[in-house]
Design a protein around this motif. Structure first.
Motif, mmCIF file in Angstrom:
data_model
loop_
_atom_site.group_PDB
_atom_site.id
_atom_site.type_symbol
_atom_site.label_atom_id
_atom_site.label_comp_id
_atom_site.label_asym_id
_atom_site.label_seq_id
_atom_site.Cartn_x
_atom_site.Cartn_y
_atom_site.Cartn_z
ATOM 1 N N ALA A 1 0.823 -1.207 0.000
ATOM 2 C CA ALA A 1 0.000 0.000 0.000
ATOM 3 C C ALA A 1 0.859 1.260 0.000
ATOM 4 O O ALA A 1 0.557 2.239 -0.698
ATOM 5 N N GLN A 2 1.944 1.225 0.760
ATOM 6 C CA GLN A 2 2.799 2.399 0.845
ATOM 7 C C GLN A 2 3.546 2.650 -0.462
ATOM 8 O O GLN A 2 3.686 3.798 -0.907
ATOM 9 N N VAL A 3 4.028 1.595 -1.106
ATOM 10 C CA VAL A 3 4.710 1.752 -2.390
ATOM 11 C C VAL A 3 3.734 2.247 -3.455
ATOM 12 O O VAL A 3 4.064 3.134 -4.255
ATOM 13 N N MET A 4 2.520 1.720 -3.446
ATOM 14 C CA MET A 4 1.518 2.154 -4.417
ATOM 15 C C MET A 4 1.143 3.624 -4.200
ATOM 16 O O MET A 4 0.979 4.389 -5.149
ATOM 17 N N ARG A 5 1.014 4.014 -2.950
ATOM 18 C CA ARG A 5 0.705 5.410 -2.631
ATOM 19 C C ARG A 5 1.810 6.322 -3.148
ATOM 20 O O ARG A 5 1.560 7.403 -3.671
ATOM 21 N N TYR A 6 3.050 5.876 -3.005
ATOM 22 C CA TYR A 6 4.201 6.643 -3.469
ATOM 23 C C TYR A 6 4.159 6.792 -4.988
ATOM 24 O O TYR A 6 4.346 7.876 -5.534
ATOM 25 N N ALA B 1 6.899 19.663 -1.891
ATOM 26 C CA ALA B 1 6.787 19.632 -0.432
ATOM 27 C C ALA B 1 5.440 19.106 0.075
ATOM 28 O O ALA B 1 5.409 18.251 0.969
ATOM 29 N N PRO B 2 4.304 19.571 -0.470
ATOM 30 C CA PRO B 2 3.022 19.059 0.048
ATOM 31 C C PRO B 2 2.900 17.545 -0.101
ATOM 32 O O PRO B 2 2.397 16.862 0.794
ATOM 33 N N GLU B 3 3.379 17.032 -1.233
ATOM 34 C CA GLU B 3 3.263 15.600 -1.462
ATOM 35 C C GLU B 3 4.208 14.818 -0.555
ATOM 36 O O GLU B 3 3.861 13.744 -0.049
ATOM 37 N N LEU B 4 5.400 15.333 -0.324
ATOM 38 C CA LEU B 4 6.330 14.673 0.583
ATOM 39 C C LEU B 4 5.781 14.640 2.007
ATOM 40 O O LEU B 4 5.946 13.654 2.728
ATOM 41 N N ASP B 5 5.107 15.716 2.402
ATOM 42 C CA ASP B 5 4.500 15.745 3.734
ATOM 43 C C ASP B 5 3.418 14.673 3.873
ATOM 44 O O ASP B 5 3.319 13.999 4.901
ATOM 45 N N VAL B 6 2.610 14.529 2.822
ATOM 46 C CA VAL B 6 1.555 13.504 2.845
ATOM 47 C C VAL B 6 2.175 12.112 2.905
ATOM 48 O O VAL B 6 1.732 11.239 3.668
ATOM 49 N N LEU B 7 3.210 11.896 2.111
ATOM 50 C CA LEU B 7 3.872 10.581 2.104
ATOM 51 C C LEU B 7 4.496 10.273 3.452
ATOM 52 O O LEU B 7 4.403 9.148 3.961
ATOM 53 N N ALA B 8 5.137 11.261 4.051
ATOM 54 C CA ALA B 8 5.774 11.054 5.355
ATOM 55 C C ALA B 8 4.730 10.669 6.393
ATOM 56 O O ALA B 8 4.964 9.770 7.216
ATOM 57 N N SER B 9 3.596 11.327 6.345
ATOM 58 C CA SER B 9 2.525 11.015 7.297
ATOM 59 C C SER B 9 1.997 9.602 7.079
ATOM 60 O O SER B 9 1.697 8.879 8.022
ATOM 61 N N SER B 10 1.904 9.198 5.823
ATOM 62 C CA SER B 10 1.342 7.884 5.517
ATOM 63 C C SER B 10 2.257 6.751 5.963
ATOM 64 O O SER B 10 1.800 5.633 6.231
#
Length: 457
Positions: free
Chosen positions: A217-222, A445-454
């Motif tokens: 799930a995390q790789v797919m989200r990325y 930056a916004p996308e990296l923040d979302v990924l970090a949270s996930s």
């Protein structure tokens, strides 16, 4: 040259003899002390504490940590460190992080460690980033008039003048003997072995990742993130590998996610897992963008940025109580280096001998034990050492440059300024690269923040 205004006025008015000692311009007092060599044994410093009754300055040797129980017994007070903001309001005539240990110059009550009271010669911050003050014992006693003495500090390793610091090999040996080090998680180990196989296929990597639903799930989200703006549908990890991310990037992000599972560290706090992932993803992204500009491997640079701070996770995993205190001190003392805070928290004993090398070196040791690539080991191990020259120095400098630039965004665990021009020169990069990199990081930056949270949920 000049001392901080209030310090110079006080010493001159009291007729206290001193010698101003010029030093090269430095980013922190830690850097100034490191450059002194053997003379650093003479350095004293101030620790500022506060409670409801007011502020107290404790003066002790630079290579010592305060004995909080002794302080409580002497004062009957539960004192806490001042914040950087409170400190700079008191010392507005000083450069940030360069606090003179002469409380009388600033109308502060002083607690003096008895080891300092017997000193024949001392060095201390002048309040500026380009000089120190040298003073003999008689002059120091005049400057400390009215202070209260006590045995307030725990001396650092080397009290007897003959004891040498542990080598990294000795630290590694002690870590293995004294503590149950986390092994590399089985899935991370399998991913690492697959990446070392030059004939490995995207299908094999995808099958390995899909064995773990959470990692899938995390790789797919990325892969589906706005970082890549892939226009079509991505329905499997194999498609993520072949159409969007590529073998190396998927392998590296999966390796990082799987490896972190070895550690039990709180999510919250400036050093917690949430901020760890945010820092790691930003640093990895920036290293990946720096790499082609200086002829380095993008995938390896990404992995160096992603894993360079694993030493902090190991410290948090092995020493949860001390890690909580380190977290609190980091938030309260942004002007201090991480290494000085680590030494303050861990005090003496076997932990001090180990932690004294810094979380970076500890992370490098763990990476070596886990048999990660040599540049990753080196980037983790020496990223705390400014001016490093040696094996894989380009990957080390990429991590250092990325961290230096990210500080302007409040990302990372170190807040002292870095020598960005020197890092650019070492990597043979033009100054204009900085604005290019910052523009690129702003876009994602916004996308990296979302990924970090996930990654922490």
């Amino acid at each position: 040259m000049a001392l901080a205004v209030r310090l110079e006025q006080f010493l001159d008015q009291q007729g206290i003899a001193y010698k101003e000692r010029s030093i090269d311009l430095v980013p922190s007092l830690d850097a100034a002390v490191t450059a002194l060599g053997q003379s650093r044994d003479k350095v004293i410093r101030a620790t500022l504490l506060i409670d409801i009754s007011g502020i107290v300055m404790v003066v002790h040797r630079y290579d010592s940590a305060l004995d909080t129980e002794a302080l409580r017994k002497l004062t009957g007070r539960h004192l806490q460190p001042l914040t950087a903001h409170q400190t700079m309001r008191l010392f507005s005539d000083c450069d940030p992080g360069f606090i003179p240990p002469i409380g009388n110059a600033y109308d502060l009550p002083v607690l003096l460690d008895d080891d300092i009271a017997r000193a024949e010669q001392v060095l201390f911050s002048s309040g500026t980033d380009h000089s120190l003050v040298e003073m003999n014992g008689h002059a120091l006693s005049m400057a400390m008039a009215g202070s209260r003495e006590g045995h307030l500090a725990i001396r650092g390793p080397g009290d007897d003048g003959a004891r040498e610091a542990l080598t990294l090999a000795e630290v590694a040996s002690k870590l293995k003997k004294l503590y149950r080090l986390p092994p590399m998680p089985a899935l991370a180990l399998r991913i690492l072995r697959l990446t070392s196989n030059t004939e490995a296929t995207a299908r094999e990597l995808a099958e390995l990742i899909e064995f773990d639903p959470s990692l899938t799930a995390q790789v797919m989200r990325y892969a589906r993130s706005a970082l890549f703006n892939y226009p079509g549908q991505i329905n499997s990890v194999q498609e993520a590998v072949t159409r969007v991310l590529g073998f190396d990037r998927v392998a590296h992000i999966a390796l990082g996610i799987a490896s972190v599972r070895a550690f039990d560290v709180p999510r919250t706090g400036i050093l917690g897992m949430d901020n760890f992932w945010r820092h790691s993803l930003y640093c990895a992204f920036m290293c990946q963008r720096i790499a082609p500009r200086c002829g380095a491997d993008k995938g390896l640079a990404y992995l160096c940025g992603l894993l360079h701070n694993f030493g902090l996770l190991l410290v948090g995993h092995l020493f949860p109580i001390e890690f909580k205190e380190l977290n609190r001190l980091r938030e309260a003392n942004p002007e201090a280096s991480m290494q000085s805070l680590e030494q303050q928290v861990f005090g003496q004993g076997s932990e001090q001998e180990i932690i004294a090398v810094g979380h970076g070196a500890i992370g490098g040791i763990l990476h070596r034990l886990w048999e990660l690539p040599d540049p990753v080991v080196k980037a983790a191990g020496v990223h705390q050492q400014p001016g490093y020259q040696g094996e894989h120095e380009n990957y080390v400098m990429m991590v250092q440059l990325a961290n230096a630039l990210l500080k302007d965004r409040g990302i990372g665990d170190e807040f002292n300024p870095d020598d960005i021009p020197a890092l650019l020169k070492g990597l043979e990069l033009a100054p204009g690269v900085v604005s290019e990199l910052m523009d690129e990081i702003d876009q994602v930056a916004p996308e990296l923040d979302v990924l970090a949270s996930s990654l922490t949920t």
